[in-house]
Design an enzyme around this catalytic site. Structure first.
Site, PDB file in Angstrom:
ATOM      1  N   GLU A 498       0.808  -1.359  -0.049  1.00 40.20           N
ATOM      2  CA  GLU A 498       0.082  -0.072   0.035  1.00 40.20           C
ATOM      3  C   GLU A 498       0.721   1.349   0.146  1.00 40.20           C
ATOM      4  O   GLU A 498       0.433   2.163   0.651  1.00 40.20           O
ATOM      5  CB  GLU A 498      -1.038  -0.042   1.043  1.00 40.20           C
TER       6      GLU A 498
HETATM    7  C1  LIG Z   1       3.062  -9.362   0.191  1.00 42.37           C
HETATM    8  C2  LIG Z   1       2.596  -8.254  -0.877  1.00 42.37           C
HETATM    9  C3  LIG Z   1       1.162  -7.928  -0.888  1.00 42.37           C
HETATM   10  C4  LIG Z   1       0.849  -7.127  -2.024  1.00 42.37           C
HETATM   11  N1  LIG Z   1      -0.532  -7.018  -2.164  1.00 42.37           N
HETATM   12  C5  LIG Z   1      -0.873  -6.420  -3.468  1.00 42.37           C
HETATM   13  C6  LIG Z   1      -2.121  -6.480  -4.026  1.00 42.37           C
HETATM   14  O1  LIG Z   1      -3.157  -7.091  -3.302  1.00 42.37           O
HETATM   15  N2  LIG Z   1      -2.502  -5.717  -5.012  1.00 42.37           N
HETATM   16  C7  LIG Z   1      -1.679  -4.827  -5.763  1.00 42.37           C
HETATM   17  O2  LIG Z   1      -1.900  -4.263  -6.729  1.00 42.37           O
HETATM   18  N3  LIG Z   1      -0.282  -4.900  -5.169  1.00 42.37           N
HETATM   19  C8  LIG Z   1       0.151  -5.373  -3.886  1.00 42.37           C
HETATM   20  N4  LIG Z   1       1.429  -5.689  -3.569  1.00 42.37           N
HETATM   21  C9  LIG Z   1       2.347  -4.665  -4.170  1.00 42.37           C
HETATM   22  C10 LIG Z   1       2.755  -3.506  -3.430  1.00 42.37           C
HETATM   23  O3  LIG Z   1       1.925  -2.676  -3.342  1.00 42.37           O
HETATM   24  C11 LIG Z   1       4.178  -3.184  -4.112  1.00 42.37           C
HETATM   25  O4  LIG Z   1       5.059  -4.253  -3.754  1.00 42.37           O
HETATM   26  C12 LIG Z   1       4.575  -1.654  -3.769  1.00 42.37           C
HETATM   27  O5  LIG Z   1       3.703  -0.622  -4.446  1.00 42.37           O
HETATM   28  C13 LIG Z   1       6.004  -1.404  -4.009  1.00 42.37           C
HETATM   29  O6  LIG Z   1       6.303  -1.990  -5.109  1.00 42.37           O
HETATM   30  P1  LIG Z   1       7.737  -2.675  -5.568  1.00 42.37           P
HETATM   31  O7  LIG Z   1       7.754  -3.764  -4.567  1.00 42.37           O
HETATM   32  O8  LIG Z   1       7.830  -3.177  -7.006  1.00 42.37           O
HETATM   33  O9  LIG Z   1       8.977  -2.017  -5.149  1.00 42.37           O
HETATM   34  P2  LIG Z   1       9.598  -0.771  -5.897  1.00 42.37           P
HETATM   35  O10 LIG Z   1       8.575   0.171  -6.464  1.00 42.37           O
HETATM   36  O11 LIG Z   1      10.660  -1.399  -6.770  1.00 42.37           O
HETATM   37  O12 LIG Z   1      10.189   0.061  -4.960  1.00 42.37           O
HETATM   38  C14 LIG Z   1      11.475  -0.463  -4.279  1.00 42.37           C
HETATM   39  C15 LIG Z   1      11.935   0.554  -3.344  1.00 42.37           C
HETATM   40  O13 LIG Z   1      12.237   2.152  -3.762  1.00 42.37           O
HETATM   41  C16 LIG Z   1      11.754   3.039  -3.204  1.00 42.37           C
HETATM   42  N5  LIG Z   1      11.097   3.986  -4.174  1.00 42.37           N
HETATM   43  C17 LIG Z   1      10.448   4.080  -5.210  1.00 42.37           C
HETATM   44  N6  LIG Z   1      10.115   5.002  -5.838  1.00 42.37           N
HETATM   45  C18 LIG Z   1      10.526   6.017  -4.743  1.00 42.37           C
HETATM   46  C19 LIG Z   1      10.669   7.302  -4.985  1.00 42.37           C
HETATM   47  N7  LIG Z   1      10.105   8.147  -5.977  1.00 42.37           N
HETATM   48  N8  LIG Z   1      11.231   7.871  -4.010  1.00 42.37           N
HETATM   49  C20 LIG Z   1      11.513   7.481  -2.815  1.00 42.37           C
HETATM   50  N9  LIG Z   1      11.501   5.987  -2.734  1.00 42.37           N
HETATM   51  C21 LIG Z   1      11.050   5.180  -3.920  1.00 42.37           C
HETATM   52  C22 LIG Z   1      10.341   2.325  -2.677  1.00 42.37           C
HETATM   53  O14 LIG Z   1       9.822   2.816  -1.516  1.00 42.37           O
HETATM   54  C23 LIG Z   1      10.872   1.152  -2.195  1.00 42.37           C
HETATM   55  O15 LIG Z   1      11.374   0.952  -1.167  1.00 42.37           O
HETATM   56  C24 LIG Z   1       1.789  -6.292  -2.477  1.00 42.37           C
HETATM   57  C25 LIG Z   1       3.138  -6.484  -2.454  1.00 42.37           C
HETATM   58  C26 LIG Z   1       3.571  -7.403  -1.386  1.00 42.37           C
HETATM   59  C27 LIG Z   1       5.095  -7.682  -1.239  1.00 42.37           C
END
Ligand SMILES: Cc1cc2nc3c(=O)[nH]c(=O)nc-3n(C[C@H](O)[C@H](O)[C@H](O)COP(=O)(O)OP(=O)(O)OC[C@H]3O[C@@H](n4cnc5c(N)ncnc54)[C@H](O)[C@@H]3O)c2cc1C
Length: 850
Positions: A498
């Site tokens: 989220e």
């Molecule tokens: C267990 C689990 C359940 C989930 N459930 C759902 C679901 O039901 N539906 C759904 O749609 N999604 C779901 N998600 C997805 C979740 O919302 C994403 O994992 C999240 O948005 C982050 O995306 P990412 O993991 O690809 O990380 P990335 O986007 O690759 O980010 C990696 C890191 O970079 C940081 N970062 C990225 N951009 C910036 C910025 N501009 N400034 C500073 N820091 C930044 C982030 O904070 C993070 O720490 C789930 C994820 C998990 C792990």
């Protein structure tokens, strides 16, 4: 021109009118009157008047102000203001501003804060918490769920559906429970205290997803079909936004729907050909209906002229041909259902769009609005529930576990951890209660929900870390009797989902807060976009001069508060809390002036200066957390025994604000501006220390003995003292231990030696024989020893059992045991039941404490 006395009088009058924020016309009139009196008294001459008129007239006389000053300011503003992307605009427009807006004014209205009604549970909601919610907690066996089945057992799934746990947000007319946000929060707190798999399984359908989207935007047909099915669990929903290429940058999803004609149920209809790849989707492996976000394209203009319609949300039934679903991810040993969903050139009709064709391209706005509410409830409540549970269990453990012949909770080093756990739990509960009250009042508080999500999950991480350290090996060795290790493993999940926390802190809280909560920034932005030139100029004039007055007032107020170290302002209460209100008032002014200066100096580049932005966000966030905590203290009747929790939370928040401001100023790119800000805002440097040892000692003490303050802290959690309840057992053993300590001391005194507090059952036999204790006391000692051993012991396994392929065959439920009050009749049976259960379990308890 001015003699020095009248110059100072003039400045003082200016300071007073600016501090009080009188209207422009009142300010100028009061200053003019001061000039007149000064002239009569002979202290102000003609040059003084010329200077005054030169400055005051163009500002106070609107035709001059608008045609000269505002015109120039508007063209400068347009040249430096960056264009907002559509997704940014939609994020800013979505949601509402509530108490966060007051905190941005530099002058929070405490009466308003305390007048916000306290949330309460209806009798139906309370009955749900005491009935089905309590019952499902008794059904949970964490070890089986996590280690053996990687799922909730069938009975729990059936129970959740039967009692409509997935329908807390669904309206009654569709068969849902229609609970308040506050009630949902209490349910999730309780569930999170016993099982993360349980709380996330229940949390997701009640958060952002098909249910929420359908209720707000669905067509009547969609609502009538899906909502009753979702309410009774006939349909299980999930919502798929994230994919391999678009995580945090969710607006950039490459998933597409191309508007085209195709065959559906034997007829040719207008629809979409969907191609998408999603991952991390909670509940996807078992979902029967998938909420899907994709970008809708209409290259042939079948819907109208617009070719790129934008993000759209649709509901896709699981049976749809071409849907690839069912595989699972394995999120950190917390095996709630989560997995990928894919589709290639899947044809579905336009009627699958949530809200129908008219909502094509409106998906982002829909998601942002729902997220403003959901982020206030699910993760913050789960974090708060977990923290409350750990505060009580770690407190109990610290009293029961002894080293160096003392309960470990009496060591000062451990006290520090206990205080942090207890103080955080108090604050977190306060914040969820206040924020959900806002949602129940109709708010969609997007900035507040980002604050809650980030800070409560981060504080939970701290609480879990501290609890692990206090538990030592007991927290590390996984097994049926470990109530902590899985929480430790799973914490990064709530940090990431989220809106990942780094992004939330660095981009969202202040980025959106400054735009949305600032009383003038958005007005200026919107004014500059008005097409009619005259209206544009007059609206901009009103906003920009309001803004200038606001900035001047906050500069004066900031100086006054910081020079006086917040001692010379009013507070709504005259007790121990008064200083906290005054400090928050000062910091609110500081935030306003720091915001204005940084936006003025850095302009659009502030958006890229994430670390500066994050620190201002920290100031805003801690103002919010602190005011929610003050409100809790007031709502609960200003009970003095709870004061240590409040003091810890306030000292922690004020210290964090001080650090954030200091870091902000030290890293401000312009050194002279930084120096100026230091003078106005933090002339004495950081003035608020971390919570004191004295306060921390008091909290550690509260957590380690049964009492009303401790009960209030754990209010609503699952602590029932029945068989199989690890937390109930801890509570009972703590109570027994506290009763046993004076008996033990009496035995030591009679025997003339300082004995180790172990083998209390043997000691009971000796002391009874020597007539030192009564039979009742002997039974209490025996029961306490059994509970003590259950508390400190850990599980061990046959090596074969730890092989994943064997776990199903050999692992058995957690030790089942009776946890009973140490009354004479039951004390023995406690022991018997325990050994019987232990004998059944293949996961053995070790009696050795090494
Ligand atoms: C267990 C689990 C359940 C989930 N459930 C759902 C679901 O039901 N539906 C759904 O749609 N999604 C779901 N998600 C997805 C979740 O919302 C994403 O994992 C999240 O948005 C982050 O995306 P990412 O993991 O690809 O990380 P990335 O986007 O690759 O980010 C990696 C890191 O970079 C940081 N970062 C990225 N951009 C910036 C910025 N501009 N400034 C500073 N820091 C930044 C982030 O904070 C993070 O720490 C789930 C994820 C998990 C792990």
């Amino acid at each position: 021109m001015f003699d020095i006395v009248w110059f100072l009088i003039f400045i003082a009058v200016f300071g007073v009118v600016a501090y009080q924020r009188y209207s422009l016309i009142t300010c100028v009139s009061v200053l003019a009157l001061t000039m007149v009196i000064g002239t009569i008294a002979g202290g102000i001459g003609i040059l003084g008047w010329i200077l005054f008129i030169l400055v005051a007239l163009p500002i106070a006389y609107s035709p001059i102000r608008v045609s000269i000053l505002s015109t120039k300011l508007l063209s400068f503003y347009k040249s430096v203001t960056p264009e907002l992307s559509d997704t940014e605009k939609e994020a800013i427009d979505a949601g509402t501003v509530w108490w966060d807006g007051d905190l941005f004014t530099g002058k929070p209205d405490w009466q308003k804060l305390h007048a916000i009604s306290r949330p309460h549970l209806t009798s139906e909601e309370q009955a749900f918490l005491d009935g089905p919610c309590e019952e499902v907690c008794t059904m949970v066996n964490e070890w089986e769920i996590n280690h053996v089945d990687a799922d909730l057992p069938d009975e729990i799934w059936a129970f959740l559906k039967e009692h409509k746990f997935f329908a807390m947000i669904i309206e009654k007319k569709y068969g849902g429970l229609a609970y308040s946000a506050f009630a949902q929060s209490r349910v999730l707190q309780k569930l999170a205290g016993v099982s993360a798999v349980l709380s996330s399984t229940v949390g997701v359908p009640n958060s952002l997803g098909p249910g929420e989207l359908l209720q707000h935007y669905g067509t009547k047909e969609q609502q009538d079909y899906y909502l009753p099915r979702l309410a009774v669990g006939k349909d299980v929903p999930c919502f798929a936004l994230t994919g391999p290429e678009a995580g945090s940058d969710a607006g950039s999803i490459p998933d597409v729907g191309i508007v085209c004609k195709g065959e559906f149920e034997g007829k040719e209809v207008l629809g979409m050909s969907l191609t998408f790849s999603k991952r991390y989707i909670t509940l996807a492996p078992i979902a029967t209906v998938i909420g899907l976000a994709f970008k809708l394209e209409d290259p042939e203009g079948l819907l109208g002229e617009k070719k790129h319609l934008g993000i759209t949300c649709a509901l896709i039934p699981r049976k749809t041909k071409g849907l690839e679903i069912g595989r699972r991810h394995f999120p950190l040993n917390v095996p709630f259902h989560n997995g990928p969903v894919k589709g290639t050139n899947m044809f579905v009709p336009l009627s699958y769009i949530i809200g129908g064709e008219k909502m094509a391209g409106k998906g982002w706005r829909m998601l942002m609005e729902c997220l403003s509410v959901g982020r206030c409830i699910t993760l913050p409540s789960s974090a708060a529930g977990g923290a409350k549970q750990l505060a009580l269990s770690t407190g109990a453990y610290s009293r029961i576990r002894r080293q160096f012949r003392l309960p470990i909770g009496q060591m000062e080093g451990v006290e520090e951890m206990l205080a942090r756990i207890g103080g955080n739990a108090y604050l977190m509960d306060a914040v969820t209660s206040f924020s959900t009250a806002g949602v129940d009042l109709g708010q969609k508080p997007s900035v507040i929900s980002a604050i809650c999500k980030y800070h409560l999950t981060e504080r939970m991480r701290q609480v879990v870390n501290d609890s692990m350290d206090v538990h030592g090996g007991k927290g590390i060795c996984l097994g049926p009797t470990n109530y902590l290790g899985r929480a430790y493993q799973g914490v990064p999940i709530s940090i990431t989902v989220e809106g990942a926390n780094i992004l939330t802190r660095n981009m969202m809280i202040f980025g959106q807060g400054a735009m949305r909560c600032h009383p003038y920034v958005l007005k200026e932005l919107y004014a500059a976009q008005i097409n009619d030139e005259h209206e544009q100029l007059t609206t901009f004039d009103e906003a920009v001069f309001g803004h200038i007055g606001f900035a001047v007032s906050n500069t004066v107020r900031s100086l006054w508060f910081s020079l006086s170290r917040n001692r010379l302002s009013s507070a709504p209460f005259k007790d121990e809390t008064a200083g906290y209100y005054r400090s928050l008032q000062g910091y609110s002014s500081n935030l306003a002036i720091l915001t204005d200066v940084s936006m003025g100096v850095l302009g659009g580049s502030l958006k890229r200066r994430e670390r500066l932005s994050a620190r201002l966000g920290d100031v805003l966030s801690h103002l919010y957390l602190a005011s929610a905590t003050l409100k809790r203290y007031d709502e609960q009747g200003r009970i003095k025994e709870d004061l240590p929790f409040l003091e810890w939370a306030m000292q922690d928040c004020l210290h964090n604000i001080d650090v954030a401001i200091d870091d902000f100023i030290r890293n401000f790119p312009s050194v002279p501006v930084g120096l100026l800000l230091r003078t106005i805002v933090q002339p004495y440097g950081k003035v608020n220390d971390k919570p004191s040892d004295k306060v921390e000692h008091k909290i550690a003490d509260i957590l380690q003995k049964p009492g009303p303050a401790r009960d209030r802290l754990g209010n609503g959690q699952y602590l029932t003292r029945i068989e199989g309840s690890l937390f109930g057992d801890l509570e009972q053993t703590l109570e027994n231990m506290v009763k046993v300590e004076p008996i033990f001391d009496r035995i030591c005194a009679s025997m003339g030696k300082k004995l180790p507090m172990t083998q209390l059952d043997d000691l009971a036999i000796q002391a009874l024989a020597a007539d030192i204790i009564s039979e009742e006391e002997a039974e209490l000692l025996t029961a306490t020893e059994a509970g003590r051993l259950r508390t400190i012991n850990v599980d061990d396994f046959d090596p074969q059992e730890l092989l994943a392929s064997n776990s199903k065959k050999v692992a058995k439920p957690a030790r089942k045991r009776a946890v009973k009050a140490a009354t004479p009749d039951t004390a023995k049976s406690v022991d018997k039941d325990t050994s019987a259960a232990a004998a059944k379990s293949t996961a053995k308890d070790t009696n050795s404490v090494t």
